[in-house]
Design a protein around this motif. Structure first.
Motif, mmCIF file in Angstrom:
data_model
loop_
_atom_site.group_PDB
_atom_site.id
_atom_site.type_symbol
_atom_site.label_atom_id
_atom_site.label_comp_id
_atom_site.label_asym_id
_atom_site.label_seq_id
_atom_site.Cartn_x
_atom_site.Cartn_y
_atom_site.Cartn_z
ATOM 1 N N VAL A 205 0.859 -1.178 0.000
ATOM 2 C CA VAL A 205 0.000 0.000 0.000
ATOM 3 C C VAL A 205 0.900 1.235 0.000
ATOM 4 O O VAL A 205 1.698 1.426 0.923
ATOM 5 N N VAL A 206 0.788 2.043 -1.036
ATOM 6 C CA VAL A 206 1.579 3.275 -1.153
ATOM 7 C C VAL A 206 0.629 4.462 -1.064
ATOM 8 O O VAL A 206 -0.357 4.531 -1.807
ATOM 9 N N VAL A 207 0.930 5.374 -0.161
ATOM 10 C CA VAL A 207 0.077 6.535 0.075
ATOM 11 C C VAL A 207 0.855 7.798 -0.238
ATOM 12 O O VAL A 207 1.956 8.001 0.281
ATOM 13 N N THR A 208 0.281 8.662 -1.083
ATOM 14 C CA THR A 208 0.941 9.927 -1.402
ATOM 15 C C THR A 208 0.101 11.097 -0.901
ATOM 16 O O THR A 208 -1.132 11.014 -0.814
ATOM 17 N N ASP A 209 0.768 12.180 -0.561
ATOM 18 C CA ASP A 209 0.101 13.439 -0.233
ATOM 19 C C ASP A 209 1.146 14.547 -0.272
ATOM 20 O O ASP A 209 2.282 14.348 0.181
ATOM 21 N N LEU A 210 0.753 15.701 -0.810
ATOM 22 C CA LEU A 210 1.687 16.830 -0.885
ATOM 23 C C LEU A 210 1.733 17.620 0.409
ATOM 24 O O LEU A 210 2.657 18.403 0.625
ATOM 25 N N ASP A 211 0.730 17.424 1.267
ATOM 26 C CA ASP A 211 0.663 18.144 2.539
ATOM 27 C C ASP A 211 1.498 17.386 3.576
ATOM 28 O O ASP A 211 1.125 16.303 4.028
ATOM 29 N N LYS A 212 2.611 17.969 3.960
ATOM 30 C CA LYS A 212 3.551 17.281 4.847
ATOM 31 C C LYS A 212 2.930 16.944 6.199
ATOM 32 O O LYS A 212 3.149 15.843 6.743
ATOM 33 N N SER A 213 2.149 17.870 6.762
ATOM 34 C CA SER A 213 1.573 17.628 8.086
ATOM 35 C C SER A 213 0.555 16.493 8.031
ATOM 36 O O SER A 213 0.479 15.669 8.949
ATOM 37 N N ARG A 214 -0.237 16.437 6.953
ATOM 38 C CA ARG A 214 -1.205 15.345 6.823
ATOM 39 C C ARG A 214 -0.481 14.015 6.638
ATOM 40 O O ARG A 214 -0.892 12.993 7.203
ATOM 41 N N LEU A 215 0.593 14.028 5.867
ATOM 42 C CA LEU A 215 1.365 12.820 5.624
ATOM 43 C C LEU A 215 1.969 12.298 6.925
ATOM 44 O O LEU A 215 1.928 11.098 7.224
ATOM 45 N N GLU A 216 2.519 13.215 7.718
ATOM 46 C CA GLU A 216 3.130 12.826 8.992
ATOM 47 C C GLU A 216 2.094 12.283 9.970
ATOM 48 O O GLU A 216 2.353 11.317 10.691
ATOM 49 N N ARG A 217 0.902 12.897 9.987
ATOM 50 C CA ARG A 217 -0.152 12.408 10.879
ATOM 51 C C ARG A 217 -0.567 10.998 10.479
ATOM 52 O O ARG A 217 -0.727 10.117 11.342
ATOM 53 N N ALA A 218 -0.733 10.766 9.179
ATOM 54 C CA ALA A 218 -1.125 9.434 8.710
ATOM 55 C C ALA A 218 -0.078 8.396 9.082
ATOM 56 O O ALA A 218 -0.403 7.290 9.545
#
Length: 412
Positions: A205-218
């Motif tokens: 499972v690969v998850v991408t997001d440009l929002d660093k804070s959202r990525l770190e929370r996930a």
């Protein structure tokens, strides 16, 4: 009986009002709405008013109650349903009433039922068609999140692959590779949870997001180490580079790609990283009716690429989510980043795209400005109630929980 509700009258015209709710008939129920989570679809509905597919043309004369991701308690039962429903039953429902054959939907189309209200009437036709679901459990917020989570699982079910005879095999590929693009928003968080803990197990499972804070929370909520113990390689990345994602996939691309942002570049990236017999699900609903993106139809023909899109869910999807929650395989609380009272509902919904974070949960019987869970500690310096709430969610990995909800309802 009087109810307090947010009603839509037209484009950008929503009002918090108190009005008399008619008595129920013998074939209806009266419910007390406790919580409703705010959906981006409702924001779009407010912008469009009567131009929206699901909103009646006469909404100015017959305003509808907004909100469709609610959890409620039964407070009055019509004679027809005594024995099946009881006062105190906890209930939720899928809003899209498919049996009506049109676009009529709770939260968009009706005068007497909607999630942003203190009390609503469940119509007889809803009950006749078994669209009201009884819930167990000690929280209301989970009930409010069943509907959005069921929309996510509907996307998983709509993905498909082909067998050697080109028959459709519905659902994501067992042991396959999943990419969730722009996947750290509230719905994406559920998509991650379902990929890791659903009934079909992928290998990656690969998850991408440009929002660093959202990525770190996930990444703090879903542990790659824990996923590895379950035989799944979990990767979080901010890249939007096709070659990097193909390299992560092992060079062959992904079996199932989910697009969680209505952005042409994200759609095109999803298309570019599909492997042979790959399925792309366009989950994010655009506001622009002419929204489009380039798609490689050479690969549709020769590489068996598939595309699907989903909107809404079915009662069966909701029951599947209830089962996953009941088995402790799914935790919808990962979506919630803010709570508020009914007085915060209009401002929150109108300005939803401008408010960072995940799901905003409205409790309709309290008044409270929209408040981020992350702000509880600071607010606790001057308000003992927030200090107590902060302690409760910190004991639960920073997530909203039944204990915090109970305290909120008793003390606010």
């Amino acid at each position: 009986m009087k109810t307090r509700a947010v009603r839509l009258y037209g484009e950008n015209d929503v009002r918090l009002e108190e009005f008399e709710l008619r008595p129920i008939t013998s074939g209806e129920l009266l419910i007390k709405i406790v919580s409703d989570s705010v959906c981006m679809s409702t924001h779009k509905t407010i912008l469009q008013g009567a131009k929206h597919l699901r909103v009646p043309e006469n909404v100015a004369e017959h305003p509808i109650i907004i909100g469709h991701e609610f959890c409620a308690e039964v407070v009055e039962v019509g004679d027809k349903w005594k024995g099946k429903f009881s006062v105190g039953d906890k209930v939720a429902m899928p809003p899209v009433l498919a049996y009506l054959g049109g676009a009529e939907t709770v939260g968009y189309s009706f005068e007497h039922i909607g999630g942003v209200s203190t009390y609503s009437i469940v119509y007889e036709h809803i009950l006749d068609n078994d669209f009201l679901i009884k819930l167990k459990g000690d929280s209301y917020f989970n009930g409010s999140l069943i509907e959005p989570a069921s929309c996510v699982i509907r996307g998983y079910k709509e993905s498909f692959h082909l067998d050697e005879n080109h028959n459709h095999i519905m659902g994501i590929k067992e042991g396959g590779k999943v990419a969730i693009l722009a996947g750290c928003g509230p719905m994406g968080m559920v998509a991650i949870d379902i990929a890791l803990h659903g009934k079909v197990k992928p290998s990656m499972v690969v998850v991408t997001d440009l929002d660093k804070s959202r990525l770190e929370r996930a990444a703090s909520i879903f542990s790659p180490e824990k996923a590895a113990q379950d035989g799944i390689k979990l990767v979080f990345t901010s890249t939007s580079d096709k070659d990097e994602l193909m390299e992560i996939s092992g060079g062959k691309g992904f079996d199932d790609v989910f697009v969680y942002a209505p952005v042409p570049a994200v759609v095109e990236l999803g298309d570019a990283i599909l492997g042979f017999d790959g399925s792309l699900n366009f989950f994010a609903g655009p506001l622009d009716k002419s929204f489009s993106a380039n798609f490689n139809f050479y690969n549709v023909h020769y590489a068996q690429h598939h595309v699907s899109g989903t909107s809404g869910s079915t009662p069966e999807d909701m029951k599947d989510i209830v089962e996953l929650i009941g088995e402790n395989r799914l935790d919808p609380s990962v979506m919630i980043t803010h709570i508020g009272g009914i007085d915060a509902a209009i401002d929150t919904t109108v300005n939803l795209p401008k408010i960072p974070g995940g799901k905003k949960l409205i409790y309709t019987h309290i008044e409270l400005p929209l408040t981020a869970l992350a702000d509880f500690e600071k607010l606790g310096a001057t308000d003992e109630r927030f200090k107590a709430l902060d302690k409760l969610i910190k004991e639960n990995n920073g997530l909203w929980c039944a204990e915090a909800e109970k305290y909120l309802l008793e003390n606010f």
